[in-house]
Design an enzyme around this catalytic site. Structure first.
Site, PDB file in Angstrom:
ATOM      1  N   THR A  27       0.870  -1.178   0.000  1.00 25.46           N
ATOM      2  CA  THR A  27       0.000   0.000   0.000  1.00 25.46           C
ATOM      3  C   THR A  27       0.909   1.231   0.000  1.00 25.46           C
ATOM      4  O   THR A  27       2.122   1.105   0.186  1.00 25.46           O
ATOM      5  CB  THR A  27      -0.915   0.042   1.241  1.00 25.46           C
ATOM      6  OG1 THR A  27      -0.102   0.199   2.411  1.00 25.46           O
ATOM      7  CG2 THR A  27      -1.755  -1.210   1.363  1.00 25.46           C
ATOM      8  N   ALA A  47       3.195  -1.122   4.711  1.00 21.81           N
ATOM      9  CA  ALA A  47       2.456   0.067   5.155  1.00 21.81           C
ATOM     10  C   ALA A  47       3.479   1.196   5.258  1.00 21.81           C
ATOM     11  O   ALA A  47       4.533   1.023   5.883  1.00 21.81           O
ATOM     12  CB  ALA A  47       1.798  -0.185   6.501  1.00 21.81           C
ATOM     13  N   VAL A  60       7.515  -2.319   7.007  1.00 24.70           N
ATOM     14  CA  VAL A  60       7.424  -0.862   7.080  1.00 24.70           C
ATOM     15  C   VAL A  60       8.033  -0.285   5.805  1.00 24.70           C
ATOM     16  O   VAL A  60       9.148  -0.630   5.423  1.00 24.70           O
ATOM     17  CB  VAL A  60       8.173  -0.318   8.315  1.00 24.70           C
ATOM     18  CG1 VAL A  60       8.109   1.207   8.346  1.00 24.70           C
ATOM     19  CG2 VAL A  60       7.611  -0.923   9.597  1.00 24.70           C
ATOM     20  N   LYS A  61       7.236   0.558   5.138  1.00 28.29           N
ATOM     21  CA  LYS A  61       7.687   1.114   3.870  1.00 28.29           C
ATOM     22  C   LYS A  61       8.227   2.523   4.124  1.00 28.29           C
ATOM     23  O   LYS A  61       7.548   3.354   4.729  1.00 28.29           O
ATOM     24  CB  LYS A  61       6.483   1.164   2.927  1.00 28.29           C
ATOM     25  CG  LYS A  61       6.810   1.096   1.462  1.00 28.29           C
ATOM     26  CD  LYS A  61       5.487   0.983   0.698  1.00 28.29           C
ATOM     27  CE  LYS A  61       5.688   0.885  -0.772  1.00 28.29           C
ATOM     28  NZ  LYS A  61       4.406   0.999  -1.492  1.00 28.29           N
ATOM     29  N   VAL A  62       9.460   2.761   3.664  1.00 25.24           N
ATOM     30  CA  VAL A  62      10.079   4.081   3.847  1.00 25.24           C
ATOM     31  C   VAL A  62      10.601   4.571   2.498  1.00 25.24           C
ATOM     32  O   VAL A  62      11.069   3.780   1.688  1.00 25.24           O
ATOM     33  CB  VAL A  62      11.246   4.042   4.877  1.00 25.24           C
ATOM     34  CG1 VAL A  62      10.775   3.550   6.235  1.00 25.24           C
ATOM     35  CG2 VAL A  62      12.411   3.178   4.388  1.00 25.24           C
TER      36      VAL A  62
END
Ligand code: E4P
Length: 217
Positions: free
Chosen positions: A27, A56, A82-84
């Site tokens: 997402t 996310a 965790v998307k960074v």
């Protein structure tokens, strides 16, 4: 090759998941906006539905806040990645969160050097954006090829997650080059089943079958 679905729409994820087509979900803030849902609620629902990694994305831009947001998102479920974004602060966040044993997806990657940095910062996934490079007349597939070569040269175990996939040919090419994962919108994954000769052949079989006057059921 693993298939991630690039959406926050629960019904679309469930349909593909029932067919065994979903190895994970990605997402981003735009997809959350499109879903009209609360990020924490919809992400929890997706994590309950799907066994694999669910990305996310943090929305802060400074490392301390990104780390705090990342920990909050990671607390939703064990399968959160965790998307960074691939900024210097994003890389700092990646290093801290991966050292804590969390999955991290480094996104918005547009160069091989950026991918090299993400691997060195311990990223679980690197997300090169193919379609957005094609949009500005650059070659998205060439980037996937370069990253594959570089990661293989040095044995980095960061997985190449080919993103911003717009066409079925992007999927074929990513598979040919050896991307570990593709993430694509549900309509692109469904379009992989299409072939005009399949439609034409089926039409001919149905016409001949009608002439036999038989029924199977
Ligand atoms: C990937 O993780 C991104 O969410 C996505 O693939 C971006 O695709 P787009 O360039 O079509 O928005």
């Amino acid at each position: 090759m693993k298939f991630f679905v690039d959406t926050a729409e629960i019904d679309a994820i469930a349909e593909l998941n029932d067919l065994g087509m979903v190895d994970g979900v990605t997402t981003n803030p735009s997809l959350i906006m499109k879903s009209g849902r609360d990020i924490l609620e919809v992400t929890r629902e997706i994590c309950d539905l799907v066994d694999g990694p669910v990305s996310a994305e943090v929305v802060a831009t400074e490392a301390a806040d990104m780390i705090a947001e990342g920990r909050k998102l990671a607390a939703i479920a064990e399968n959160i990645a965790v998307k960074v974004p691939l900024t210097w602060d994003g890389l700092k966040t990646c290093k801290v969160l991966s050292d804590e044993g969390r999955m991290v997806n480094v996104t918005l990657c547009f160069s091989a050097n950026q991918a090299l940095l993400a691997a060195k910062a311990g990223a679980t996934f690197i997300s090169p954006f193919i379609g957005r490079l094609d949009d500005i007349n650059l070659d998205g597939m060439e980037l996937i090829e370069d990253i594959r070569t570089i990661y293989d040269n040095y044995g980095f175990d960061t997985q190449i997650l080919a993103a911003s996939i717009r066409t079925v040919n992007h999927v074929t090419e990513s598979a040919r080059i050896g991307a570990d994962v593709i993430t694509a919108p549900p309509n692109v994954i469904k379009a992989l089943a299409n072939h005009p000769l399949t439609d034409k052949g089926l039409e001919a079989f149905m016409a001949d079958w009608a002439k036999t006057g038989q029924k199977i059921l």
